[in-house]
Design a protein around this motif. Structure first.
Motif, PDB file in Angstrom:
ATOM      1  N   ARG B  49       2.984   3.134   2.019  1.00  0.00           N
ATOM      2  CA  ARG B  49       3.891   4.119   2.416  1.00  0.00           C
ATOM      3  C   ARG B  49       4.833   3.437   3.605  1.00  0.00           C
ATOM      4  NH1 ARG B  49      -0.052   9.249   1.761  1.00  0.00           N
ATOM      5  NH2 ARG B  49      -1.613   7.871   2.686  1.00  0.00           N
ATOM      6  N   THR B  50       4.015   2.608   4.255  1.00  0.00           N
ATOM      7  CA  THR B  50       4.718   1.944   5.401  1.00  0.00           C
ATOM      8  C   THR B  50       6.012   0.860   4.718  1.00  0.00           C
ATOM      9  OG1 THR B  50       2.767   1.845   6.668  1.00  0.00           O
ATOM     10  CG2 THR B  50       4.303   0.452   7.288  1.00  0.00           C
ATOM     11  N   LEU B  51       5.531   0.339   3.807  1.00  0.00           N
ATOM     12  CA  LEU B  51       6.654  -0.529   3.304  1.00  0.00           C
ATOM     13  C   LEU B  51       7.710   0.312   2.693  1.00  0.00           C
ATOM     14  CD1 LEU B  51       4.686  -2.919   1.260  1.00  0.00           C
ATOM     15  CD2 LEU B  51       5.745  -3.600   2.972  1.00  0.00           C
ATOM     16  N   ASP B  52       7.631   1.375   2.082  1.00  0.00           N
ATOM     17  CA  ASP B  52       8.678   2.428   1.744  1.00  0.00           C
ATOM     18  C   ASP B  52       9.491   2.886   3.060  1.00  0.00           C
ATOM     19  OD1 ASP B  52       7.972   2.183  -0.826  1.00  0.00           O
ATOM     20  OD2 ASP B  52       6.869   4.260  -0.953  1.00  0.00           O
ATOM     21  N   HIS B  53       8.637   3.171   4.167  1.00  0.00           N
ATOM     22  CA  HIS B  53       9.216   3.449   5.391  1.00  0.00           C
ATOM     23  C   HIS B  53      10.367   2.134   6.017  1.00  0.00           C
ATOM     24  CE1 HIS B  53       9.187   3.897   9.764  1.00  0.00           C
ATOM     25  NE2 HIS B  53       9.703   5.024   9.783  1.00  0.00           N
ATOM     26  N   LEU B  54       9.911   1.244   5.772  1.00  0.00           N
ATOM     27  CA  LEU B  54      10.610  -0.031   6.359  1.00  0.00           C
ATOM     28  C   LEU B  54      11.625  -0.362   5.448  1.00  0.00           C
ATOM     29  CD1 LEU B  54       7.750  -2.508   7.306  1.00  0.00           C
ATOM     30  CD2 LEU B  54       9.309  -1.136   8.950  1.00  0.00           C
ATOM     31  N   LEU B  55      11.704  -0.027   4.191  1.00  0.00           N
ATOM     32  CA  LEU B  55      12.738  -0.205   3.170  1.00  0.00           C
ATOM     33  C   LEU B  55      13.816   0.638   3.668  1.00  0.00           C
ATOM     34  CD1 LEU B  55      11.144  -0.452  -0.318  1.00  0.00           C
ATOM     35  CD2 LEU B  55      12.657  -2.155   1.029  1.00  0.00           C
ATOM     36  N   ALA B  56      13.463   2.210   3.612  1.00  0.00           N
ATOM     37  CA  ALA B  56      14.391   3.299   4.125  1.00  0.00           C
ATOM     38  C   ALA B  56      15.275   2.815   5.399  1.00  0.00           C
ATOM     39  CB  ALA B  56      13.604   4.605   4.120  1.00  0.00           C
ATOM     40  N   LYS B  57      14.383   2.272   6.491  1.00  0.00           N
ATOM     41  CA  LYS B  57      14.895   1.945   7.645  1.00  0.00           C
ATOM     42  C   LYS B  57      15.611   0.641   7.429  1.00  0.00           C
ATOM     43  CE  LYS B  57      12.765   1.356  11.422  1.00  0.00           C
ATOM     44  NZ  LYS B  57      11.496   0.744  12.462  1.00  0.00           N
ATOM     45  N   GLY B  58      15.427  -0.016   6.488  1.00  0.00           N
ATOM     46  CA  GLY B  58      16.565  -1.340   6.299  1.00  0.00           C
ATOM     47  C   GLY B  58      15.884  -2.248   6.886  1.00  0.00           C
ATOM     48  N   GLY B  59      14.476  -2.570   7.294  1.00  0.00           N
ATOM     49  CA  GLY B  59      13.982  -3.678   7.882  1.00  0.00           C
ATOM     50  C   GLY B  59      13.306  -4.583   6.929  1.00  0.00           C
ATOM     51  N   VAL B  60      13.421  -4.439   5.734  1.00  0.00           N
ATOM     52  CA  VAL B  60      12.760  -5.141   4.716  1.00  0.00           C
ATOM     53  C   VAL B  60      13.407  -5.338   3.451  1.00  0.00           C
ATOM     54  CG1 VAL B  60      10.764  -4.474   3.002  1.00  0.00           C
ATOM     55  CG2 VAL B  60      10.158  -4.851   5.138  1.00  0.00           C
ATOM     56  N   THR B  61      13.417  -6.117   2.835  1.00  0.00           N
ATOM     57  CA  THR B  61      14.044  -6.492   1.519  1.00  0.00           C
ATOM     58  C   THR B  61      12.660  -6.492   0.337  1.00  0.00           C
ATOM     59  OG1 THR B  61      15.264  -8.078   2.562  1.00  0.00           O
ATOM     60  CG2 THR B  61      15.509  -7.801   0.110  1.00  0.00           C
ATOM     61  N   THR B  62      12.871  -6.014  -0.935  1.00  0.00           N
ATOM     62  CA  THR B  62      11.911  -6.144  -2.015  1.00  0.00           C
ATOM     63  C   THR B  62      12.525  -6.986  -3.073  1.00  0.00           C
ATOM     64  OG1 THR B  62      12.119  -3.615  -1.776  1.00  0.00           O
ATOM     65  CG2 THR B  62      10.531  -4.517  -3.087  1.00  0.00           C
ATOM     66  N   ARG B  63      11.579  -7.312  -3.942  1.00  0.00           N
ATOM     67  CA  ARG B  63      11.767  -8.222  -4.866  1.00  0.00           C
ATOM     68  C   ARG B  63      10.798  -8.208  -6.029  1.00  0.00           C
ATOM     69  NH1 ARG B  63      12.823 -12.907  -7.548  1.00  0.00           N
ATOM     70  NH2 ARG B  63      10.795 -13.811  -7.500  1.00  0.00           N
ATOM     71  N   SER B  66       8.173 -11.432 -11.724  1.00  0.00           N
ATOM     72  CA  SER B  66       8.350 -11.439 -13.342  1.00  0.00           C
ATOM     73  C   SER B  66       7.217 -10.474 -13.702  1.00  0.00           C
ATOM     74  CB  SER B  66       8.505 -12.821 -13.703  1.00  0.00           C
ATOM     75  OG  SER B  66       7.455 -13.590 -13.318  1.00  0.00           O
ATOM     76  N   ASP B  67       6.197 -10.607 -13.062  1.00  0.00           N
ATOM     77  CA  ASP B  67       5.362  -9.760 -13.754  1.00  0.00           C
ATOM     78  C   ASP B  67       5.282  -8.085 -13.292  1.00  0.00           C
ATOM     79  OD1 ASP B  67       4.471  -9.739 -11.089  1.00  0.00           O
ATOM     80  OD2 ASP B  67       2.401 -10.018 -11.764  1.00  0.00           O
ATOM     81  N   GLY B  68       6.340  -7.870 -12.865  1.00  0.00           N
ATOM     82  CA  GLY B  68       6.703  -6.558 -12.293  1.00  0.00           C
ATOM     83  C   GLY B  68       6.169  -5.958 -10.859  1.00  0.00           C
ATOM     84  N   GLU B  69       5.148  -6.973 -10.170  1.00  0.00           N
ATOM     85  CA  GLU B  69       4.669  -6.364  -9.165  1.00  0.00           C
ATOM     86  C   GLU B  69       5.894  -6.693  -7.883  1.00  0.00           C
ATOM     87  OE1 GLU B  69       1.589  -8.957  -7.706  1.00  0.00           O
ATOM     88  OE2 GLU B  69       0.591  -7.451  -6.448  1.00  0.00           O
ATOM     89  N   ALA B  70       5.881  -5.587  -7.018  1.00  0.00           N
ATOM     90  CA  ALA B  70       6.753  -5.551  -5.899  1.00  0.00           C
ATOM     91  C   ALA B  70       6.494  -6.525  -4.813  1.00  0.00           C
ATOM     92  CB  ALA B  70       7.014  -4.181  -5.460  1.00  0.00           C
ATOM     93  N   THR B  71       7.273  -7.250  -4.145  1.00  0.00           N
ATOM     94  CA  THR B  71       7.098  -8.004  -3.070  1.00  0.00           C
ATOM     95  C   THR B  71       8.109  -7.582  -1.971  1.00  0.00           C
ATOM     96  OG1 THR B  71       8.286  -9.839  -3.924  1.00  0.00           O
ATOM     97  CG2 THR B  71       5.965  -9.849  -4.523  1.00  0.00           C
ATOM     98  N   TYR B  72       7.546  -7.948  -0.605  1.00  0.00           N
ATOM     99  CA  TYR B  72       8.333  -7.390   0.346  1.00  0.00           C
ATOM    100  C   TYR B  72       8.679  -8.506   1.275  1.00  0.00           C
ATOM    101  CZ  TYR B  72       6.968  -3.282  -1.698  1.00  0.00           C
ATOM    102  OH  TYR B  72       6.634  -2.364  -2.570  1.00  0.00           O
ATOM    103  N   LEU B  73       9.651  -8.494   2.032  1.00  0.00           N
ATOM    104  CA  LEU B  73       9.986  -9.611   3.173  1.00  0.00           C
ATOM    105  C   LEU B  73      10.642  -9.128   4.261  1.00  0.00           C
ATOM    106  CD1 LEU B  73      10.509 -12.922   3.476  1.00  0.00           C
ATOM    107  CD2 LEU B  73      12.693 -12.530   2.692  1.00  0.00           C
ATOM    108  N   LEU B  74      10.215  -9.338   5.472  1.00  0.00           N
ATOM    109  CA  LEU B  74      10.905  -9.000   6.750  1.00  0.00           C
ATOM    110  C   LEU B  74      12.384  -9.427   6.693  1.00  0.00           C
ATOM    111  CD1 LEU B  74       9.807  -6.882   8.855  1.00  0.00           C
ATOM    112  CD2 LEU B  74       9.455  -8.749  10.215  1.00  0.00           C
ATOM    113  N   CYS B  75      13.277  -8.727   6.742  1.00  0.00           N
ATOM    114  CA  CYS B  75      14.586  -9.011   6.499  1.00  0.00           C
ATOM    115  C   CYS B  75      15.649  -8.076   6.791  1.00  0.00           C
ATOM    116  CB  CYS B  75      14.800  -9.653   4.907  1.00  0.00           C
ATOM    117  SG  CYS B  75      16.399  -9.931   4.472  1.00  0.00           S
TER     118      CYS B  75
END
Lengths: 130, 130
Positions: B49-63, B66-75
């Motif tokens: 939930r925090t990662l979703d929150h950061l994504l919405a706020k625009g503080g984080v990027t996802t990627r 290849s196996d479909g698992e989501a990863t996150y970077l402060l960006c």
DNA sequence: ATATTTGCAAATAATTTGCACGTAA
DNA sequence: TTACGTGCAAATTATTTGCAAATAT
């Protein structure tokens, strides 16, 4: 010694024909649905296994959607190239690998594609790891 | 009417600090493990939930891996840029958005990154959809 | 005091696997 | 005939959700 035999089966032909008929990344579930709609009786696991098989053979490209679902496109890389993906209909156009500042413009001219977003990633070895 | 209040909580600070300490794309599970290892008691769902929150706020990027698992970077994208990802250690370097034929060379010079593979995708509207 | 966030356990959704049966060679 | 492929149902894995309790404001 060794090369594994390879059978041509109906499910494999079906799945390949479904991929062949549309220039779009399709998920395993989508392929499975279309197969059913066309009267082809295949199980979802066979769809997955066939896609893995095609990936291994090199006849297919994958792409993970943002939600993590994998999608597949029939794409034997004759030359190294990239893809232009229509965000409305999903249509995929091939784009050769030469990137410039006027890229968007030329794309628009050559492919009728109006690019408004792009993503790229580079992979290699960083300074610390050499 | 309406701007939603936003609380600063320990779990959020913890998760942000974990992301901040490493220039690498981390999965929710990895973040959760590191939190535990550091004595931070957070649940995996809170990580998500925090990662979703950061994504919405625009503080984080996802990627998506290849196996479909989501990863996150402060960006926080100060300027539009891309990423160079070390395939050995995962380190991420920022790369500004100007792509040329000598890209690999300049990257090597400027960032110490030795690029041996890259991927890019273009999104927009195809001729049929206009 | 109260809106927001959290933890936990249960629910989803995509993908994989074991195994007995079917089929191309 | 026999190695390879398939279907089905069950197992895994990542992620999401409901709800009651905790916490920031």
């Amino acid at each position: 010694m060794g090369a594994r035999a390879e059978y041509v089966t109906r499910p494999r032909e079906w799945i390949t024909s479904i991929l062949a008929r549309e220039p779009r990344f399709l998920s395993a579930a989508q392929i499975h649905e279309r197969a059913k709609r066309l009267g082809m009786r295949v199980s979802l696991s066979t769809v997955y296994r066939t896609l893995d098989h095609l990936l291994a053979k090199g006849g297919v490209t994958t792409r993970a959607q943002s939600d993590g679902e994998a999608t597949y496109l029939l794409c034997a890389p004759a030359q190294h190239h990239h893809h232009a993906i229509c965000r409305r209909c999903g249509r995929v156009d091939d784009v050769d690998c030469s990137v410039t500042d006027q890229f968007a413009q030329s794309l628009r001219a050559r492919h009728g594609f109006n690019i408004d977003e792009h993503a790229m990633e580079f992979f290699g070895t960083c300074g610390d790891c050499r």
